[in-house]
Design a protein around this motif. Structure first.
Motif, PDB file in Angstrom:
ATOM      1  N   ASN A 358       0.814  -1.224   0.000  1.00 47.45           N
ATOM      2  CA  ASN A 358       0.000   0.000   0.000  1.00 47.45           C
ATOM      3  C   ASN A 358       0.847   1.274   0.000  1.00 47.45           C
ATOM      4  OD1 ASN A 358      -2.392  -1.382  -0.094  1.00 47.45           O
ATOM      5  ND2 ASN A 358      -2.683  -1.389   2.131  1.00 47.45           N
ATOM      6  N   ASP A 359       2.037   1.198  -0.557  1.00 50.40           N
ATOM      7  CA  ASP A 359       2.910   2.371  -0.682  1.00 50.40           C
ATOM      8  C   ASP A 359       3.261   3.016   0.640  1.00 50.40           C
ATOM      9  OD1 ASP A 359       2.988   2.128  -3.447  1.00 50.40           O
ATOM     10  OD2 ASP A 359       1.224   3.397  -3.730  1.00 50.40           O
ATOM     11  N   SER A 360       3.046   2.321   1.741  1.00 53.23           N
ATOM     12  CA  SER A 360       3.330   2.946   3.034  1.00 53.23           C
ATOM     13  C   SER A 360       3.994   2.009   4.025  1.00 53.23           C
ATOM     14  CB  SER A 360       2.045   3.503   3.655  1.00 53.23           C
ATOM     15  OG  SER A 360       1.128   2.451   3.911  1.00 53.23           O
ATOM     16  N   ILE A 361       3.930   0.711   3.781  1.00 51.77           N
ATOM     17  CA  ILE A 361       4.454  -0.254   4.746  1.00 51.77           C
ATOM     18  C   ILE A 361       5.600  -1.031   4.097  1.00 51.77           C
ATOM     19  CG2 ILE A 361       3.931  -2.261   6.186  1.00 51.77           C
ATOM     20  CD1 ILE A 361       1.031  -1.342   6.244  1.00 51.77           C
ATOM     21  N   ASN A 362       6.797  -0.898   4.649  1.00 50.86           N
ATOM     22  CA  ASN A 362       7.943  -1.686   4.218  1.00 50.86           C
ATOM     23  C   ASN A 362       7.992  -2.966   5.045  1.00 50.86           C
ATOM     24  OD1 ASN A 362       9.013   0.310   2.365  1.00 50.86           O
ATOM     25  ND2 ASN A 362       9.650   1.485   4.167  1.00 50.86           N
ATOM     26  N   TYR A 363       8.201  -4.097   4.384  1.00 48.61           N
ATOM     27  CA  TYR A 363       8.232  -5.355   5.129  1.00 48.61           C
ATOM     28  C   TYR A 363       9.173  -6.341   4.445  1.00 48.61           C
ATOM     29  CZ  TYR A 363       5.165  -7.383   1.568  1.00 48.61           C
ATOM     30  OH  TYR A 363       4.637  -7.838   0.385  1.00 48.61           O
ATOM     31  N   VAL A 364       9.475  -7.422   5.170  1.00 50.73           N
ATOM     32  CA  VAL A 364      10.320  -8.489   4.649  1.00 50.73           C
ATOM     33  C   VAL A 364       9.612  -9.816   4.860  1.00 50.73           C
ATOM     34  CG1 VAL A 364      12.446  -7.240   5.083  1.00 50.73           C
ATOM     35  CG2 VAL A 364      11.539  -8.747   6.850  1.00 50.73           C
ATOM     36  N   TYR A 365      10.037 -10.818   4.087  1.00 50.92           N
ATOM     37  CA  TYR A 365       9.571 -12.192   4.272  1.00 50.92           C
ATOM     38  C   TYR A 365      10.589 -12.906   5.152  1.00 50.92           C
ATOM     39  CZ  TYR A 365       6.287 -11.480   0.392  1.00 50.92           C
ATOM     40  OH  TYR A 365       5.278 -11.025  -0.415  1.00 50.92           O
ATOM     41  N   LEU A 366      10.153 -13.341   6.330  1.00 47.42           N
ATOM     42  CA  LEU A 366      11.017 -14.112   7.218  1.00 47.42           C
ATOM     43  C   LEU A 366      10.974 -15.579   6.832  1.00 47.42           C
ATOM     44  CD1 LEU A 366      10.149 -12.454  10.653  1.00 47.42           C
ATOM     45  CD2 LEU A 366      12.153 -12.036   9.206  1.00 47.42           C
ATOM     46  N   ALA A 370       6.563 -15.576   8.157  1.00 46.03           N
ATOM     47  CA  ALA A 370       5.885 -14.342   8.546  1.00 46.03           C
ATOM     48  C   ALA A 370       6.291 -13.205   7.626  1.00 46.03           C
ATOM     49  CB  ALA A 370       6.216 -13.997   9.995  1.00 46.03           C
ATOM     50  N   LYS A 371       5.365 -12.209   7.541  1.00 46.45           N
ATOM     51  CA  LYS A 371       5.655 -10.962   6.859  1.00 46.45           C
ATOM     52  C   LYS A 371       5.871  -9.900   7.931  1.00 46.45           C
ATOM     53  CE  LYS A 371       2.525 -12.120   3.035  1.00 46.45           C
ATOM     54  NZ  LYS A 371       1.319 -11.684   2.290  1.00 46.45           N
ATOM     55  N   GLN A 372       7.081  -9.408   8.051  1.00 42.72           N
ATOM     56  CA  GLN A 372       7.433  -8.515   9.156  1.00 42.72           C
ATOM     57  C   GLN A 372       7.658  -7.093   8.648  1.00 42.72           C
ATOM     58  OE1 GLN A 372       7.753  -8.952  12.625  1.00 42.72           O
ATOM     59  NE2 GLN A 372       7.894  -6.706  12.437  1.00 42.72           N
ATOM     60  N   GLY A 393      20.858 -12.124  13.000  1.00 42.10           N
ATOM     61  CA  GLY A 393      20.617 -13.561  13.012  1.00 42.10           C
ATOM     62  C   GLY A 393      19.312 -13.950  12.368  1.00 42.10           C
ATOM     63  N   ASP A 394      18.313 -13.027  12.286  1.00 42.19           N
ATOM     64  CA  ASP A 394      17.086 -13.328  11.562  1.00 42.19           C
ATOM     65  C   ASP A 394      17.421 -13.643  10.111  1.00 42.19           C
ATOM     66  OD1 ASP A 394      15.622 -12.875  13.823  1.00 42.19           O
ATOM     67  OD2 ASP A 394      15.038 -10.827  13.280  1.00 42.19           O
ATOM     68  N   LYS A 395      16.545 -14.418   9.472  1.00 41.78           N
ATOM     69  CA  LYS A 395      16.776 -14.791   8.082  1.00 41.78           C
ATOM     70  C   LYS A 395      15.605 -14.316   7.241  1.00 41.78           C
ATOM     71  CE  LYS A 395      19.751 -18.754   9.080  1.00 41.78           C
ATOM     72  NZ  LYS A 395      19.979 -20.193   8.863  1.00 41.78           N
ATOM     73  N   VAL A 396      15.960 -13.675   6.093  1.00 34.58           N
ATOM     74  CA  VAL A 396      14.931 -13.111   5.228  1.00 34.58           C
ATOM     75  C   VAL A 396      15.114 -13.630   3.814  1.00 34.58           C
ATOM     76  CG1 VAL A 396      14.708 -11.019   6.616  1.00 34.58           C
ATOM     77  CG2 VAL A 396      16.361 -11.088   4.747  1.00 34.58           C
ATOM     78  N   TYR A 397      14.002 -13.583   3.059  1.00 35.32           N
ATOM     79  CA  TYR A 397      14.024 -13.996   1.660  1.00 35.32           C
ATOM     80  C   TYR A 397      14.475 -12.829   0.778  1.00 35.32           C
ATOM     81  CZ  TYR A 397      11.400 -18.325   2.546  1.00 35.32           C
ATOM     82  OH  TYR A 397      11.003 -19.558   2.969  1.00 35.32           O
ATOM     83  N   LEU A 398      15.349 -13.163  -0.181  1.00 37.60           N
ATOM     84  CA  LEU A 398      15.654 -12.186  -1.223  1.00 37.60           C
ATOM     85  C   LEU A 398      14.640 -12.261  -2.353  1.00 37.60           C
ATOM     86  CD1 LEU A 398      19.534 -12.214  -1.665  1.00 37.60           C
ATOM     87  CD2 LEU A 398      18.116 -10.653  -0.354  1.00 37.60           C
TER      88      LEU A 398
END
Length: 457
Positions: A358-366, A370-372, A393-398
């Protein structure tokens, strides 16, 4: 027997690799999902530019600076050393065409000979004239003495005779007095005339000597040790054999001081606000990739300019190279990395890991499914600082994982509550298009560009 064992071992390795890719949790039907750990450490905001080496100080090699005094306005270079020649003080640099000056010298010699003749003639005329005046005074002195004698002998003559003799004596004395005064005047006139002729002669002698000295300046030598760099002419072409230089600005070449160099580069107007005087710079030479140097920003232009073949406005930035190396030469191309800002012990992830809702929330895929939501900070060309939402130490998807199409909402940060558009948050999440790769050869896809405090901000 040994060959059989080798085939068995090789088959086992292949089987293990196949099983790993088949049962790996990151495997998918479309390809392999790329998961990276969240890093923590030193983070740098860098600006990469291309520059050109230039000596901090250089000495101009000048042609004759007094040629215009003799009405020689254009100088033609007959012979010149190759550009880049390393010379010592006094070594030959160039020679200029002397034909025009030879003509001036011939005229000067004629004028000098004429002045010498007139000077000698004036001396003879003056000597003769004054000699005649002195002879005249001597004759008048004799005449006075004679009149005195006549007057003394006429004491017993009639009064009229005595009176006449007195008048004759007075007239003789007056003529002598007048002759002496005339001699003084003519003597002073002779002195003035000879002073004038002497001045004119000295002027011609001085000009002729200056032309002879100027002739020596048509052979140009190095004023100090250095490397010869040709001067650029008014038309943009470099000076060489056959070129003409103006007598008003007779610069033939320069001798740069190679012990202190600087890189002249240009920064895009979008990024110039990040560049400050005093910032550290990493410098490389395109001609010698194995060479690495450091530098410091010493000047940032206040006014932008339009470079050839470019639509963007750029600002000139001067970088002083800290080290000295014999391989560095003027006009060499440099790769400059300006360290605009550095942060210690900060959490950061690749830009490909950031997605936008929504052009306002930055998030990552853990990697736990989860979507954080994350709060972003500074960014460079490859990575971005995560101020909130992730830990080391967290792991995210590229890449975008297969399970991204489910209805799971983004896990929001309480610290950012009240700073978003609530209506937009309640809308269902649209399917995100795959973001194209930022650079050729970099794996992974990614979502839209981060919102808010994002890359290169």
């Amino acid at each position: 027997m040994k060959k059989n064992l080798m085939f068995v071992a090789a088959g086992s390795v292949v089987a293990i690799v196949l099983l790993y890719f088949i049962f790996s949790p990151t495997a998918s039907g479309d390809g392999v999902d790329i998961i990276v750990p969240v890093n923590k450490g030193k983070f740098s905001v860098e600006i990469a530019t291309t520059g050109e080496l230039k000596a901090l100080r250089s000495v101009q090699i000048m042609g004759p600076t007094r040629a215009r005094e003799f009405r020689v306005n254009q100088l033609t270079i007959e012979r010149m050393v190759d550009e880049g020649t390393v010379v010592k003080k006094g070594d030959f640099i160039a020679s200029l065409d002397k034909s025009e000056l030879f003509g001036k010298l011939s005229d000067g010699q004629n004028n000098l000979d004429s002045e010498i003749a007139q000077y000698e003639q004036a001396k003879l005329d003056t000597a003769l004239s004054l000699r005649q005046e002195r002879d005249n005074i001597l004759n008048l002195e004799y005449n006075v003495e004679q009149r005195k004698l006549v007057l003394e002998q006429s004491q017993y003559e009639p009064p009229a005779t005595i009176k006449q003799n007195e008048y004759d004596l007075e007239k003789a004395e007056r003529d002598l007095d007048q002759a002496k005064q005339n001699y003084k005047i003519k003597y002073n006139q002779a002195l003035a005339k000879m002073a004038e002729r002497t001045a004119r002669l000295r002027k011609e002698e001085r000009e002729f000597q200056q032309m002879q000295d100027l002739l020596n300046e048509f052979t140009i030598t190095a004023p100090q040790d250095g490397m010869v760099i040709f001067q650029t002419n008014w038309d943009g072409n470099k000076i060489g054999e056959g070129s003409q230089i103006s007598a008003w600005n007779p610069v033939v070449a320069t001798l740069p001081d190679l012990t202190e160099m600087q890189s002249i580069t240009y920064v895009n107007e979008v990024e110039i606000r990040k560049v400050k005087v005093g910032q550290e710079v990493e410098i490389g030479l395109d001609a010698f990739p194995e060479k690495k140097f450091t530098g410091k920003v010493t000047r940032v232009a206040n006014v932008g300019q339009q470079r050839p073949n470019s639509d963007a406005k750029v600002f000139e930035v001067t970088i002083l190279v800290n080290e000295s190396d014999p391989v560095m030469r003027p006009a060499m191309t440099t790769s400059n990395t300006i360290i605009a800002q550095e942060m210690d012990e900060t959490v950061f992830v690749p830009l490909e890991a950031i997605h936008v809702h929504n052009d306002s929330i930055n998030y990552v895929y853990l990697n736990n499914g989860a979507k954080q939501e994350v709060k972003l900070g500074l960014a460079n060309y490859d990575e971005v600082v995560v101020e909130l939402g992730l830990d080391e130490g967290d792991k995210v998807y590229l890449s975008i994982p297969d399970w991204s199409d489910n209805d799971q909402n983004v896990r929001l940060l309480e610290e950012l509550d009240g700073t978003r558009n609530k209506k937009e948050e309640e809308e269902p999440e649209a399917e995100e298009p795959t973001r194209p790769e930022r650079r050729q050869g970099r794996p992974g896809g990614g979502g839209p560009r981060p919102a808010g405090n994002s890359a290169n901000q």
